[in-house]
Write a protein that holds these residues in place. Structure first.
Motif, PDB file in Angstrom:
ATOM      1  N   GLY B  88       6.386  -1.200   8.764  1.00 28.64           N
ATOM      2  CA  GLY B  88       5.504  -0.434   7.900  1.00 28.64           C
ATOM      3  C   GLY B  88       4.658  -1.229   6.930  1.00 28.64           C
ATOM      4  O   GLY B  88       4.223  -0.706   5.916  1.00 28.64           O
ATOM      5  N   LEU B  89       4.408  -2.513   7.244  1.00 25.90           N
ATOM      6  CA  LEU B  89       3.512  -3.279   6.385  1.00 25.90           C
ATOM      7  C   LEU B  89       2.427  -3.895   7.251  1.00 25.90           C
ATOM      8  O   LEU B  89       2.727  -4.585   8.231  1.00 25.90           O
ATOM      9  N   SER B  90       1.191  -3.614   6.916  1.00 25.33           N
ATOM     10  CA  SER B  90       0.102  -4.114   7.736  1.00 25.33           C
ATOM     11  C   SER B  90      -0.879  -4.871   6.856  1.00 25.33           C
ATOM     12  O   SER B  90      -1.084  -4.506   5.699  1.00 25.33           O
ATOM     13  N   ARG B  91      -1.488  -5.910   7.392  1.00 23.01           N
ATOM     14  CA  ARG B  91      -2.389  -6.711   6.566  1.00 23.01           C
ATOM     15  C   ARG B  91      -3.753  -6.851   7.218  1.00 23.01           C
ATOM     16  O   ARG B  91      -3.909  -6.739   8.431  1.00 23.01           O
ATOM     17  N   SER B  92      -4.744  -7.094   6.365  1.00 26.33           N
ATOM     18  CA  SER B  92      -6.042  -7.518   6.880  1.00 26.33           C
ATOM     19  C   SER B  92      -6.205  -8.987   6.509  1.00 26.33           C
ATOM     20  O   SER B  92      -5.411  -9.539   5.766  1.00 26.33           O
ATOM     21  N   PHE B  93      -7.236  -9.612   7.054  1.00 25.95           N
ATOM     22  CA  PHE B  93      -7.404 -11.045   6.859  1.00 25.95           C
ATOM     23  C   PHE B  93      -8.673 -11.351   6.084  1.00 25.95           C
ATOM     24  O   PHE B  93      -9.645 -10.594   6.116  1.00 25.95           O
ATOM     25  N   GLN B  94      -8.613 -12.489   5.411  1.00 25.88           N
ATOM     26  CA  GLN B  94      -9.756 -12.931   4.617  1.00 25.88           C
ATOM     27  C   GLN B  94     -10.917 -13.321   5.521  1.00 25.88           C
ATOM     28  O   GLN B  94     -12.064 -13.032   5.240  1.00 25.88           O
ATOM     29  N   ILE B  95     -10.557 -14.001   6.634  1.00 22.06           N
ATOM     30  CA  ILE B  95     -11.570 -14.355   7.618  1.00 22.06           C
ATOM     31  C   ILE B  95     -11.612 -13.220   8.625  1.00 22.06           C
ATOM     32  O   ILE B  95     -10.576 -12.673   8.986  1.00 22.06           O
ATOM     33  N   THR B  96     -12.795 -12.872   9.077  1.00 25.87           N
ATOM     34  CA  THR B  96     -12.919 -11.796  10.049  1.00 25.87           C
ATOM     35  C   THR B  96     -12.041 -12.092  11.246  1.00 25.87           C
ATOM     36  O   THR B  96     -12.101 -13.171  11.814  1.00 25.87           O
ATOM     37  N   ILE B 178      -1.886  -4.246   2.975  1.00 28.83           N
ATOM     38  CA  ILE B 178      -2.323  -5.329   2.108  1.00 28.83           C
ATOM     39  C   ILE B 178      -3.647  -5.889   2.607  1.00 28.83           C
ATOM     40  O   ILE B 178      -3.835  -6.161   3.792  1.00 28.83           O
ATOM     41  N   LEU B 179      -4.593  -5.985   1.676  1.00 23.82           N
ATOM     42  CA  LEU B 179      -5.951  -6.385   2.026  1.00 23.82           C
ATOM     43  C   LEU B 179      -6.268  -7.710   1.347  1.00 23.82           C
ATOM     44  O   LEU B 179      -6.120  -7.853   0.141  1.00 23.82           O
ATOM     45  N   ASP B 180      -6.709  -8.678   2.164  1.00 20.39           N
ATOM     46  CA  ASP B 180      -7.011 -10.005   1.633  1.00 20.39           C
ATOM     47  C   ASP B 180      -8.515 -10.131   1.405  1.00 20.39           C
ATOM     48  O   ASP B 180      -9.271 -10.275   2.362  1.00 20.39           O
ATOM     49  N   ARG B 205      -2.364   6.160  -0.006  1.00 18.47           N
ATOM     50  CA  ARG B 205      -1.539   5.063   0.520  1.00 18.47           C
ATOM     51  C   ARG B 205      -1.194   4.049  -0.565  1.00 18.47           C
ATOM     52  O   ARG B 205      -1.867   3.983  -1.593  1.00 18.47           O
ATOM     53  N   THR B 206      -0.185   3.254  -0.260  1.00 19.76           N
ATOM     54  CA  THR B 206       0.155   2.173  -1.166  1.00 19.76           C
ATOM     55  C   THR B 206      -0.669   0.937  -0.764  1.00 19.76           C
ATOM     56  O   THR B 206      -0.671   0.548   0.409  1.00 19.76           O
ATOM     57  N   LEU B 207      -1.343   0.364  -1.751  1.00 18.85           N
ATOM     58  CA  LEU B 207      -2.253  -0.739  -1.462  1.00 18.85           C
ATOM     59  C   LEU B 207      -1.862  -1.965  -2.266  1.00 18.85           C
ATOM     60  O   LEU B 207      -1.487  -1.859  -3.434  1.00 18.85           O
TER      61      LEU B 207
END
Lengths: 313, 257, 434
Positions: B88-96, B178-180, B205-207
């Motif tokens: 249940g934890l998903s992330r985005s990346f700083q670089i595309t 989590i958003l980078d 959502r929790t951010l």
């Protein structure tokens, strides 16, 4: 005793030969990340150039010019082929050099035919250096070993002690930074590729005069040089030397040993069971000597992919 | 879109005495942090403070040297990235970080079919997975990417790629997203657009967001933690953190905009 | 997508393949069997390479294992140990290919990029070096042989029977692999090729997924190997050689690894090319190597990629702009090829033992040599003028042809937005999480 001494001698010399052939690839793979499939074919090219020039001008001229010819061929390949496909990635470079190997081999075959050519060392080098257990040990084997060691020392000093070497090594880790510092990276790459090819050419000219020079000489080494580079570790000259000696010794020892896995089971009293099972268990170590390098490579790739002396993947 | 229920006000993601060293250098030096359910938590800090390392620890790219990471109370420190994602934890990346040679719809479909249990489905055509396909359309619409559904992701404009990238992380329907640096490298207008979009699609959502742009932090988040040299030096309401002297000295310089 | 535009040509091609044996000479029929097997092998290889970006340098391992599995099964039937219908024997290849694909793939897929290639290479070389010493399983250096037993009322004695058996398995396998691309795992393969890292952070165990995809590729490779064993009724350890792995790589990339049918096309063309040219000239491997390098340099997406590019970008009435320039390119290409072939073949003839013997007989004189049914004087200006003229005209026209083609391409594709053509041989740059 005799067996051990002779095996060590043969293994070391064979290992040094292997190092001679793969040293250039270590350089190219380590510095440029290009896994040059055609590397062993530059070795073959060197041998044939040596053979031709020995006929025309003499052995030493061949030895001198073979690396130059192979190096120039390397320049052409890097400048007009590899650089074009660099943007598609390393796999594409690997494929290109793979096609190149075909072309080099077939062009050589076109001119020299499918049979072995008689490339010989000069007669004054054909003598026994010493006699060991009533066997004459050829001087030329020592000569090859010496060339390989000289190659190692020069490469090692070049990479660790000179300015050029520092740039080249830095380029392995931080290509963009090196470029930003004003070093012309394309030229560095071209020089590295040419240098690596020249080393293979020299190895061919030296070894071809002792071992058979023929259309199969490249294929025989084709995958073995990868084994050395992978086991030794990315771009590590020391690693390549150790890997080569390991393989050389391994092969020379296992060729003479008639031991099978079943015999090992015999030690714990399961010998007859293992013999009954047959198959892999009863294969003699000597007959699977040729498989050993690949087994080693597999183990290294799976356990320590950076290689013995490499520090990154 | 269905958001996984996260207990409001309970800690969803907790870091306890988390440390990470590379060789002799300690990058994360004992971080304690709690992200509460429904919270929109910003992580700020100067360059080199260890924000990216912290994200890589949380998402499973690195294993911590010591300390604990709890997701909904269960330890996840040192787990493989795919396990953490499934928990249940998903992330985005700083670089595309998209699939450049696949279409926009297919990029999203990877996330959605994975979550819906079609990770190794061999004997069904993707066309027959209508629940997955409907959800892809729904996400396309919410991300305002319907128009681009069949374009290759690699052909999208930079800001669209960033939106898609975030959408892929969101589409695994995490308890914590989590958003980078979601607005890194964007123009003023693009930033306004994407912040608005993020607010909308992550409703409820929790951010946890790493962000440099203070105005983004203040519009998007209700809680701010400040990471400096591998330690959290302040944590609280944006206005309180803004007023904190330590923060002003360490990170924000003289003045906070 | 299955629609009329794709289904009609496919059905037509299938119909053609069904009636083909009626028109083929025995030699060509045999060639057709080998072409289909090669095409199946290439499709299976491309399933790992083109779809999932796994460049295997050791696919001969699964090809060979499939072949030996089939041979052992056929031998068991031959010795009446049990009965098994001949048409179903490729199932043995499929099973063994899949199992070894799972086991070997489990190790290989722990690595990516060229390190993956090296693991696959090592595994295949291991088999290649072990097989000749392992009599029970691989029949030593001579290999094992058997015969095809009759079953289902067919005696499988003729090449035509084998042809239909191969065709059936080819069609079924190709359809399965096509269907695979439409499944969730098939899509996942594309994602893994593009960016494995990202897939992991979306909740997928990429190691398991890559192993499964690799094993599926090996399954169909095993079928191809089994079909070869059925056709030849024999195999030996050389089937494991790096050369065999190399061939499928070559054929796949010439055909275009990024497209579905490209690899099959490449394999068919190159197998046919080898069949024809190896009878005509001993330098055919040189020509094959040249073709490969030229494709890698100038059309890295392969023949299939070129076709795909045209299908996507050329407007309906755009072809009229392209016909003339392409004809010009063809002429230029033929001129250059003719010049090259003339030189290569002349060198070849002049260095044969037969010619050297003739020269010796004529006391070292450079006697005339025969080539293409003509006689040439080695040092006559005419002999030298032929290749020089061919190459000179060809290379003068080359830049012209390129310019004209480039202009025509623009005219034929105007109004279509330009898309970057992704290279087929390499994975896209993967952004590391920073």
């Amino acid at each position: 005793m005799e067996y051990i001494v002779v095996s060590v001698l043969n293994g070391v010399v064979h290992g040094l030969l292997l190092f001679m052939v793969s040293a250039g690839l270590t350089l190219i793979f380590g510095m440029m990340g290009v896994l040059n499939f055609a590397h062993a074919w530059f070795y073959m090219l060197g041998a044939y150039v040596g053979f031709t020039l020995t006929r025309l001008g003499g052995f030493w001229i061949g030895l001198l010019l073979a690396p130059i010819v192979a190096g120039l061929a390397g320049v052409l390949v890097e400048r007009y082929m590899l650089r074009r496909v660099h943007k598609y990635g390393h796999a594409h470079e690997l494929l290109l050099t793979f096609g190149l190997a075909f072309i080099i081999e077939e062009v050589i075959k076109l001119f020299y035919g499918d049979a072995l050519v008689s490339y010989q060392m000069p007669n004054y080098m054909r003598f026994a250096a010493f006699t060991i257990f009533e066997t004459n040990y050829p001087f030329y084997r020592l000569f090859m070993g010496a060339v390989a060691l000289a190659m190692f020392v020069i490469l090692y000093l070049l990479l660790t002690r000179t300015r050029v070497g520092i740039v080249v090594r830095a380029a392995t880790y931080r290509p963009t930074t090196v470029e930003a510092l004003g070093h012309n990276l394309p030229v560095v790459y071209m020089a590295v590729f040419a240098g690596g090819s020249a080393l293979a050419g020299l190895a061919g000219a030296v070894a071809g005069a002792f071992y058979p020079t023929g259309p199969n000489m490249a294929v025989d080494f084709g995958t073995l040089v990868f084994v050395v580079v992978v086991i030794g570790g990315l771009g590590s000259v020391v690693g390549a030397l150790i890997a080569s000696l390991m393989i050389g010794l391994f092969i020379s020892f296992s060729v003479g040993l008639n031991v099978s896995i079943a015999d090992l089971f015999g030690l714990i009293g399961l010998g007859s069971w293992a013999s009954d099972v047959g198959g892999l268990f009863t294969l003699q170590l000597s007959t699977i000597a040729n498989s050993m390098p690949f087994l080693l490579m597999l183990l290294v790739l799976l356990i320590r992919p950076a290689g013995l002396m490499g520090d990154r993947q | 879109m269905s958001a996984q229920p996260s207990p409001i006000g309970e800690p969803v993601l907790e870091l306890k005495a988390l440390r990470k060293s590379f060789g002799d250098t300690e990058i994360i030096r004992g971080v304690d942090l709690a992200v509460l359910g429904g919270q929109r938590h910003a992580l700020i800090g100067p360059n080199g403070a260890g924000k990216s390392t912290l994200f890589n620890l949380i998402s499973g790219h690195y294993a911590p040297t010591s300390g604990d990471i709890l997701l909904n109370g269960a330890p996840i420190a040192g787990f493989a990235p795919h396990i953490i994602n499934r928990l249940g934890l998903s992330r985005s990346f700083q670089i595309t970080n998209v699939f450049p040679r696949m279409s926009v719809a297919e990029n999203l479909r990877i996330s959605i079919m994975g979550r819906r249990g079609h990770r190794l489905t061999l004997f069904r055509s993707i066309r027959s997975l209508s629940a997955v396909n409907d959800e892809v359309d729904e996400y396309l619409q919410n991300l305002r990417l319907t128009r681009r559904r069949d374009s290759l992701a690699g052909d999208l404009a930079y800001s669209e790629q960033r939106i898609l990238e975030m959408g892929m992380a969101l589409a695994t329907d995490p308890a914590v997203l989590i958003l980078d640096e979601p607005t890194a490298g964007m123009s003023r207008d693009e930033t306004t657009y994407i912040v608005d979009l993020i607010r909308r699609v992550t409703e409820g959502r929790t951010l946890l967001v790493v962000e440099h742009d203070m105005s983004v932090v203040f519009t998007l988040c209700d809680h701010v933690s400040v990471l400096v040299y591998g330690e959290i030096i302040a944590s609280g309401e944006p206005s309180a953190v803004r007023a904190d002297r330590k923060v002003q000295e360490a990170y924000l310089g003289e003045e906070v905009h | 997508m299955i629609n009329a535009r794709t289904i009609v040509p496919l059905l037509a091609a299938l119909g053609l393949l069904v009636i083909l044996p009626l028109f083929l000479s025995p030699n060509l029929l045999n060639a057709a069997i080998k072409m289909m097997i090669a095409a199946l092998f290439a499709l299976a290889f491309a399933l790992a390479m083109g779809q999932a970006g796994m460049l295997s340098f050791g696919h001969s391992a699964y090809y060979g294992l499939g072949a030996f599995a089939a041979l052992h099964l056929m031998r068991a039937v031959e010795h009446k140990l049990f009965g098994f219908p001949t048409p179903m024997i490729p199932l043995a290849g499929a099973l063994i290919g899949f199992l070894f694909g799972l086991v070997f793939g489990w190790f290989a897929t722990q690595r990516t990029g060229v390190y993956f290639s090296m693991v696959t290479l090592a595994l295949a070389e291991l088999l290649f070096t072990l097989a000749p010493t392992w009599n029970a399983l691989f029949g030593g250096e001579s290999g094992i042989s058997t015969i095809r037993g009759p079953s289902w009322g067919i005696n499988f004695g003729s090449d035509a029977d084998v042809y239909y058996l191969t065709l059936g398995w080819f069609v079924v396998s190709a359809w399965c692999m096509w269907a695979f691309t439409k499944t969730p795992v098939g899509r996942l393969a594309l994602a893994l090729r593009d960016n494995e890292q990202r897939v992991r952070f979306l909740g997928f165990n990429t190691h398991v997924a890559r192993t499964l995809i690799f094993a599926i590729s090996c399954l169909f490779t095993g079928v191809a190997g089994a079909l070869l064993a059925i056709a030849n009724e024999a195999a030996n350890y050389t089937i494991f050689s790096a050369q065999a792995s190399a061939n499928v790589v070559l054929q796949t990339f010439i055909g275009g690894a990024g497209t579905f049918f490209g690899p099959a096309l490449g394999a068919m063309i190159m197998t046919f090319f080898a069949r024809i040219t190896s009878d005509l000239t001993r330098s055919w491997l040189l020509y094959q190597g040249l073709i490969f390098v030229l494709v890698m340099l100038f059309a890295p997406q392969g023949l299939g990629g070129l076709a795909d590019l045209h299908a996507r970008k050329v407007r309906t009435n755009g072809w009229k702009h392209l016909v003339a320039p392409y004809l010009l390119c063809l002429v230029v290409g033929l001129l250059l090829i003719a010049g090259l072939v003339f030189v290569v073949e002349s060198i070849h003839v002049v260095l044969t033992d037969a010619y050297l013997a003739k020269r010796a007989a004529a006391k070292g004189e450079w006697v005339p040599y025969e080539l293409f049914g003509q006689t040439f004087e080695p040092f006559s200006p005419v002999t030298w003028a032929i290749p020089i003229m061919l190459v000179a005209i060809g290379s003068t026209l080359l830049p012209v042809a390129r310019r004209i083609t480039a202009r025509a391409w623009l005219a034929a594709t105007r109004d279509v937005p330009d898309e970057p053509i992704a290279p087929s041989a390499s994975a896209a740059p993967v952004a590391p999480p920073s």
